[in-house]
Write an enzyme that holds these catalytic residues in place. Sequence first.
Site, mmCIF file in Angstrom:
data_model
loop_
_atom_site.group_PDB
_atom_site.id
_atom_site.type_symbol
_atom_site.label_atom_id
_atom_site.label_comp_id
_atom_site.label_asym_id
_atom_site.label_seq_id
_atom_site.Cartn_x
_atom_site.Cartn_y
_atom_site.Cartn_z
ATOM 1 N N CYS A 50 0.847 -1.181 0.000
ATOM 2 C CA CYS A 50 0.000 0.000 0.000
ATOM 3 C C CYS A 50 0.890 1.241 0.000
ATOM 4 O O CYS A 50 1.921 1.266 0.668
ATOM 5 C CB CYS A 50 -0.891 0.025 1.240
ATOM 6 S SG CYS A 50 -2.046 -1.354 1.333
ATOM 7 N N ALA A 51 0.483 2.250 -0.738
ATOM 8 C CA ALA A 51 1.240 3.498 -0.770
ATOM 9 C C ALA A 51 1.153 4.210 0.574
ATOM 10 O O ALA A 51 2.082 4.883 0.998
ATOM 11 C CB ALA A 51 0.730 4.403 -1.883
#
Length: 136
Positions: A50-51
Amino acid sequence: MATPAFEEIAETFDFLDDWEERYRHVIELGRAMPAMDPALQVPATKVEGCASQVWIMPVIEDGRFDFQGDSDAMIVRGLIAVLHALYSGVPVHQVGDIDAQAEMARLGLEDNLSSQRSNGLRAMIQRIRQVAADAA
């Protein structure tokens, strides 16, 4: 095979005219979600891929799946709330039967998320499915 809570979200999305309204609604869902205890925001609960910073802590009681989750990004926190509605209360052995991609497609989310957010959403779904499979 969606839960009543997810069906309620899908019905709300049917009434929202454009992506901007849906985006705001997802953020509101995230704001309404109970906060995750910061003590649970540890490497073992962190979702890789996930960013944003994302944590998911599974809770399995009486054979039913649930989880606590949190993120440092409001839209991602909202996506966690949507996933919570999709999976919360489902028998742990049925979690893998839910076609999360298809259910999320009903909301039109994947079409409007950046590729990084879409990848993060898939990583969260994979984490939920893996935890449930391990517990089943």
